[in-house]
Design an enzyme around this catalytic site. Structure first.
Site, mmCIF file in Angstrom:
data_model
loop_
_atom_site.group_PDB
_atom_site.id
_atom_site.type_symbol
_atom_site.label_atom_id
_atom_site.label_comp_id
_atom_site.label_asym_id
_atom_site.label_seq_id
_atom_site.Cartn_x
_atom_site.Cartn_y
_atom_site.Cartn_z
ATOM 1 N N HIS A 82 0.841 -1.205 0.000
ATOM 2 C CA HIS A 82 0.000 0.000 0.000
ATOM 3 C C HIS A 82 0.869 1.245 0.000
ATOM 4 O O HIS A 82 1.859 1.325 0.718
ATOM 5 C CB HIS A 82 -0.894 0.008 1.258
ATOM 6 C CG HIS A 82 -1.737 1.244 1.366
ATOM 7 N ND1 HIS A 82 -2.885 1.411 0.632
ATOM 8 C CD2 HIS A 82 -1.573 2.381 2.094
ATOM 9 C CE1 HIS A 82 -3.413 2.594 0.914
ATOM 10 N NE2 HIS A 82 -2.640 3.208 1.801
ATOM 11 N N ASP A 161 -14.840 3.690 7.943
ATOM 12 C CA ASP A 161 -13.808 4.626 7.498
ATOM 13 C C ASP A 161 -14.379 5.624 6.502
ATOM 14 O O ASP A 161 -14.047 6.809 6.537
ATOM 15 C CB ASP A 161 -12.623 3.878 6.870
ATOM 16 C CG ASP A 161 -11.626 4.864 6.285
ATOM 17 O OD1 ASP A 161 -11.109 5.691 7.065
ATOM 18 O OD2 ASP A 161 -11.403 4.861 5.068
ATOM 19 N N ARG A 168 -14.029 13.769 8.907
ATOM 20 C CA ARG A 168 -12.715 14.381 9.212
ATOM 21 C C ARG A 168 -12.365 15.440 8.180
ATOM 22 O O ARG A 168 -11.804 16.487 8.493
ATOM 23 C CB ARG A 168 -11.630 13.291 9.227
ATOM 24 C CG ARG A 168 -11.654 12.413 10.458
ATOM 25 C CD ARG A 168 -10.774 11.187 10.282
ATOM 26 N NE ARG A 168 -9.402 11.517 9.976
ATOM 27 C CZ ARG A 168 -8.580 10.741 9.257
ATOM 28 N NH1 ARG A 168 -8.996 9.590 8.778
ATOM 29 N NH2 ARG A 168 -7.347 11.119 9.028
ATOM 30 N N SER A 183 -7.554 4.681 9.728
ATOM 31 C CA SER A 183 -8.227 4.771 8.434
ATOM 32 C C SER A 183 -7.549 3.849 7.414
ATOM 33 O O SER A 183 -8.202 3.027 6.757
ATOM 34 C CB SER A 183 -8.189 6.227 7.963
ATOM 35 O OG SER A 183 -8.563 6.333 6.619
ATOM 36 N N LYS A 187 -8.761 -0.682 6.484
ATOM 37 C CA LYS A 187 -9.052 -1.181 5.135
ATOM 38 C C LYS A 187 -8.080 -2.301 4.768
ATOM 39 O O LYS A 187 -8.472 -3.323 4.222
ATOM 40 C CB LYS A 187 -8.954 -0.032 4.121
ATOM 41 C CG LYS A 187 -10.079 0.987 4.272
ATOM 42 C CD LYS A 187 -9.909 2.197 3.380
ATOM 43 C CE LYS A 187 -8.878 3.156 3.866
ATOM 44 N NZ LYS A 187 -8.924 4.524 3.381
HETATM 45 N N1 URA Z 1 -5.493 7.876 3.396
HETATM 46 C C1 URA Z 1 -6.504 7.246 4.029
HETATM 47 O O1 URA Z 1 -7.044 6.260 3.542
HETATM 48 N N2 URA Z 1 -6.911 7.760 5.221
HETATM 49 C C2 URA Z 1 -6.346 8.834 5.800
HETATM 50 O O2 URA Z 1 -6.752 9.228 6.884
HETATM 51 C C3 URA Z 1 -5.302 9.464 5.119
HETATM 52 C C4 URA Z 1 -4.882 8.965 3.916
#
Ligand code: URA
Length: 435
Positions: A82, A161, A168, A183, A187
């Protein structure tokens, strides 16, 4: 339990219990907790922070808020990769075939692009015929057969999320380590791989501009991944200028194919080999990351990684002939070349500005509903440290809409800084954390 008490506890520097955190996440995802209370708690977390245990509790509650991919029918140690997001980052198309060629299965779920960074799913869809929506059975069968498959992440992965990130974004609570970690990692953990290699970007085109902040984020994400039983590592890498020379959907896929042929730009090749070496090690196919890298290099030299790319494209309905015939990609109808206003050395190509230039040329979206032009993007003939003469070609901008391409070209020219002295080379791979 009630939200008011939880908000007050965090406001007053308390440590939230697992149950309190789960109460918030479940309640907010299901609509029982209103936006105003969720906003207040996020702001309290933003100012007071969370310790590692709270961060893990938040991550696991978000991970459990939706579906969890079951990859148990795939043989071997599945390794995911990632990136926290950058401009010109096409490493997935290079590291996934390399890892697969080294015997490490890659079953990846990726997202679409929004704003100035592109998304892997959009880039893949620039390959004629390529499908990013597969049934779970098709997905796992392809990984067992070819060693790799990449699909679009569905809304049912970590829906908490989605809701919390949207809140946010409009409440000034994005830039908090625990909130970013939960966050990203919720995932990743829901996507089901056994090990995770994280590419944490830092620099002008990254979410974290300072290296220290990127390192802190990398360390926390590694701790959370390991706490969940996944072997996790993070590489802190430079994102001050775009990665490689191509930015934009089909342009990036072509550059990835060139890299698999051994003819890619130095920075993309170097980063891909580092990440792939770590994936090969994490997947149990090498004794050390260094041995993993050697195997990765060999897979490029032998053509085994390129062959995996061919199988990957074919397996998902794409035309594998694109590998040898780039004219099979949709072609742009116009382009604008930009030339250097003076003689000297390229000092900077501001990555974020270059990403915005590509977006405005048509390669990216401003809102989720926007459509994108697969042919649009940039090609950087000159990168940082390279010499240039006045009037010489710096870069070109491509697309199908003359006005947009012209706007992109003006922005890209502004992203370049030309000076007299050759600048010092910035380190691309700054630090490795974990493994
Ligand atoms: N990428 C994400 O998926 N979440 C965040 O909070 C920041 C970057």
């Amino acid at each position: 339990m009630n939200m008011n008490d939880i908000i007050i506890k965090k406001r007053d520097c308390g440590v939230l219990s697992k149950e309190e955190i789960r109460f918030f996440v479940e309640g907010y995802t299901q609509g029982a907790v209103p936006d105003y209370q969720a906003s207040a708690l996020l702001m309290a977390i933003f100012f007071q922070g969370m310790n590692k245990e709270e961060t893990y509790a938040l991550t696991s509650a978000m991970r459990d808020s939706g579906d969890r991919a079951d990859l148990s029918s795939i043989n071997g140690i599945k390794v995911d990769k990632h990136s926290t997001g950058g401009v010109g980052d096409k490493t997935t198309f290079i590291v996934a075939p390399i890892a697969a060629a080294c015997g490490v299965p890659v079953a990846k779920m990726s997202g679409r692009g929004l704003g100035f960074t592109g998304g892997t799913v959009d880039k893949m869809e620039s390959i004629p015929g390529f499908r990013t929506t597969l049934s779970e059975r098709e997905f796992t069968d392809l990984v067992n057969k070819n060693g790799l498959a990449v699909i679009g992440q569905t809304g049912s992965i970590a829906p908490a999320d989605k809701k919390i990130y949207a809140l946010r974004d409009v409440t000034g609570t994005v830039e908090n380590l625990s909130l970013i970690t939960s966050s990203i990692m919720s995932k990743k953990l829901a996507c089901g791989s056994d090990a995770i290699v994280l590419d944490v970007k830092c620099g002008a085109g990254a979410f974290m501009e300072r290296q220290e902040a990127a390192e802190e984020l990398g360390k926390l994400m590694v701790e959370i991944g390991n706490a969940d039983g996944k072997k996790t590592a993070a590489v802190i890498t430079d994102m001050d200028q775009p990665l490689g020379r191509a930015v934009g959907n089909s342009l990036e896929v072509i550059e990835a194919i060139e890299t698999l042929k051994g003819a890619g730009p130095e920075d993309i090749t170097e980063l891909s080999l580092t990440l792939a070496g770590m994936m090969v090690y994490a997947g149990g196919k090498a004794e050390t990351p260094e041995e993993g890298r050697k195997k990765a290099e060999e897979s490029l030299r032998s053509g085994a990684a390129l062959e995996k790319m061919r199988l990957f494209i074919q397996g998902q309905g794409g035309d594998p002939a694109v590998i040898h015939d780039y004219s099979l990609f949709a072609q742009p109808s116009c382009f604008v070349e930009i030339v250097s206003p003076k003689t000297g050395f390229v000092q900077k190509i501001h990555a974020k500005q270059a990403g915005i230039a590509s977006q405005h040329a048509g390669a990216g979206r401003a809102t989720k509903e926007d459509s994108i032009d697969m042919t649009a993007g940039l090609y950087l003939y000159k990168k940082v440290g390279e010499a240039v003469l006045e009037g010489q070609l710096l870069a070109a901008v491509y697309g199908n809409d003359e006005e947009k391409v012209q706007a992109g070209a003006e922005e890209l020219l502004a992203a370049y800084e030309i000076g007299d002295e050759k600048p010092e080379k910035r380190k691309l791979v700054k630090k490795v954390i974990g493994l």
